[in-house]
Design a protein around this motif. Sequence first.
Motif, PDB file in Angstrom:
ATOM      1  N   ARG A  90       0.817  -1.208   0.000  1.00 20.04           N
ATOM      2  CA  ARG A  90       0.000   0.000   0.000  1.00 20.04           C
ATOM      3  C   ARG A  90       0.860   1.272   0.000  1.00 20.04           C
ATOM      4  O   ARG A  90       1.811   1.390   0.756  1.00 20.04           O
ATOM      5  N   ARG A  91       0.479   2.147  -0.925  1.00 22.22           N
ATOM      6  CA  ARG A  91       1.123   3.458  -1.096  1.00 22.22           C
ATOM      7  C   ARG A  91       2.604   3.356  -1.436  1.00 22.22           C
ATOM      8  O   ARG A  91       3.381   4.267  -1.118  1.00 22.22           O
ATOM      9  N   GLN A 109      -2.336  -4.032  -1.835  1.00 21.81           N
ATOM     10  CA  GLN A 109      -3.072  -3.038  -2.617  1.00 21.81           C
ATOM     11  C   GLN A 109      -2.892  -3.372  -4.099  1.00 21.81           C
ATOM     12  O   GLN A 109      -1.847  -3.879  -4.505  1.00 21.81           O
ATOM     13  N   TYR A 111      -2.614  -1.967  -7.973  1.00 20.23           N
ATOM     14  CA  TYR A 111      -2.081  -0.749  -8.583  1.00 20.23           C
ATOM     15  C   TYR A 111      -2.292  -0.783 -10.091  1.00 20.23           C
ATOM     16  O   TYR A 111      -1.880  -1.734 -10.756  1.00 20.23           O
ATOM     17  N   THR A 143      -7.860  -1.984  -1.377  1.00 15.67           N
ATOM     18  CA  THR A 143      -7.863  -0.729  -2.136  1.00 15.67           C
ATOM     19  C   THR A 143      -7.132  -0.910  -3.464  1.00 15.67           C
ATOM     20  O   THR A 143      -6.349  -1.834  -3.646  1.00 15.67           O
ATOM     21  N   THR A 144      -7.409   0.036  -4.367  1.00 18.48           N
ATOM     22  CA  THR A 144      -6.705   0.136  -5.645  1.00 18.48           C
ATOM     23  C   THR A 144      -6.139   1.542  -5.728  1.00 18.48           C
ATOM     24  O   THR A 144      -6.783   2.495  -5.297  1.00 18.48           O
ATOM     25  N   SER A 145      -4.934   1.675  -6.282  1.00 17.01           N
ATOM     26  CA  SER A 145      -4.321   2.997  -6.406  1.00 17.01           C
ATOM     27  C   SER A 145      -3.799   3.199  -7.818  1.00 17.01           C
ATOM     28  O   SER A 145      -3.691   2.253  -8.607  1.00 17.01           O
ATOM     29  N   PHE A 161     -12.086   7.021  -7.397  1.00 21.65           N
ATOM     30  CA  PHE A 161     -10.709   7.290  -6.978  1.00 21.65           C
ATOM     31  C   PHE A 161     -10.666   8.694  -6.401  1.00 21.65           C
ATOM     32  O   PHE A 161     -11.239   9.634  -6.973  1.00 21.65           O
ATOM     33  N   GLU A 164      -5.271  11.145  -1.961  1.00 16.91           N
ATOM     34  CA  GLU A 164      -4.942  10.762  -0.585  1.00 16.91           C
ATOM     35  C   GLU A 164      -3.718  11.544  -0.135  1.00 16.91           C
ATOM     36  O   GLU A 164      -2.886  11.920  -0.947  1.00 16.91           O
ATOM     37  N   TYR A 183      -1.535  11.186  -6.731  1.00 16.73           N
ATOM     38  CA  TYR A 183      -1.750   9.830  -6.229  1.00 16.73           C
ATOM     39  C   TYR A 183      -3.215   9.692  -5.835  1.00 16.73           C
ATOM     40  O   TYR A 183      -3.750  10.504  -5.078  1.00 16.73           O
ATOM     41  N   GLU A 185      -6.526   6.845  -4.704  1.00 13.36           N
ATOM     42  CA  GLU A 185      -6.914   5.527  -4.192  1.00 13.36           C
ATOM     43  C   GLU A 185      -8.426   5.392  -4.241  1.00 13.36           C
ATOM     44  O   GLU A 185      -9.152   6.383  -4.250  1.00 13.36           O
ATOM     45  N   LYS A 187     -11.518   2.544  -2.459  1.00  9.67           N
ATOM     46  CA  LYS A 187     -11.802   1.344  -1.684  1.00  9.67           C
ATOM     47  C   LYS A 187     -12.489   0.345  -2.617  1.00  9.67           C
ATOM     48  O   LYS A 187     -13.390   0.707  -3.376  1.00  9.67           O
TER      49      LYS A 187
END
Length: 196
Positions: A90-91, A109, A111, A143-145, A161, A164, A183, A185, A187
């Motif tokens: 994540r991130r 996560q 991506y 989550t997806t980023s 999206f 964040e 950036y 994200e 849910k």
Amino acid sequence: MLLSARHGMKEATNSKPKKTSTKAKLAWRQMSGNDIESLVRVAHLIHPGLPESDGVFAERVKLFPEGCLALVEGERDELYGYAISHPIRRRQPPALDSFLRAIASDADQYYIHDLAILPEARGRGLAQECINKLFGIAQRYPTTSLVSVYDTAPFWGRFRFVPEEIDEGLKMKLLDYGDDATYLERKNEGVQSKHN
């Protein structure tokens, strides 16, 4: 990136669009190593200021083929777009034009690295179709980023999206993506176990 998750909706300005019949049947399929040369051609047309090497794309396809899609015209199998996506921590999206070496065993996560469609293939709902396919994979993660470029955050907002807060390390990484890189994200609904 055109529709890019690097990701923007940018028109290719330094190339002549291909003459494509509006009746040409385009469909998404899983990408293979044989698609890399065509993918790089499309990437350079859409993202001339965000170059990535053939090897980086080839590695993504090898490491997580499920998340790498090619938009092709059926009869000739000519590439009109692509999507590159994979799990990450994540991130912690990869830096532009960098090798992953492996998908982290503790990735938590999903991506979307890039979604790009040539201008002559836009306006047919193909981006939405691809995003829906990627969300099907992403359901394994909370989550997806993505990194939005070319002022496409409003496009990605249609898919829930949102920007964040990010730390200094991620801010520095985003500099390679351009001044407008954001950036984002979302849910994921109905998250399934990664082992399903």
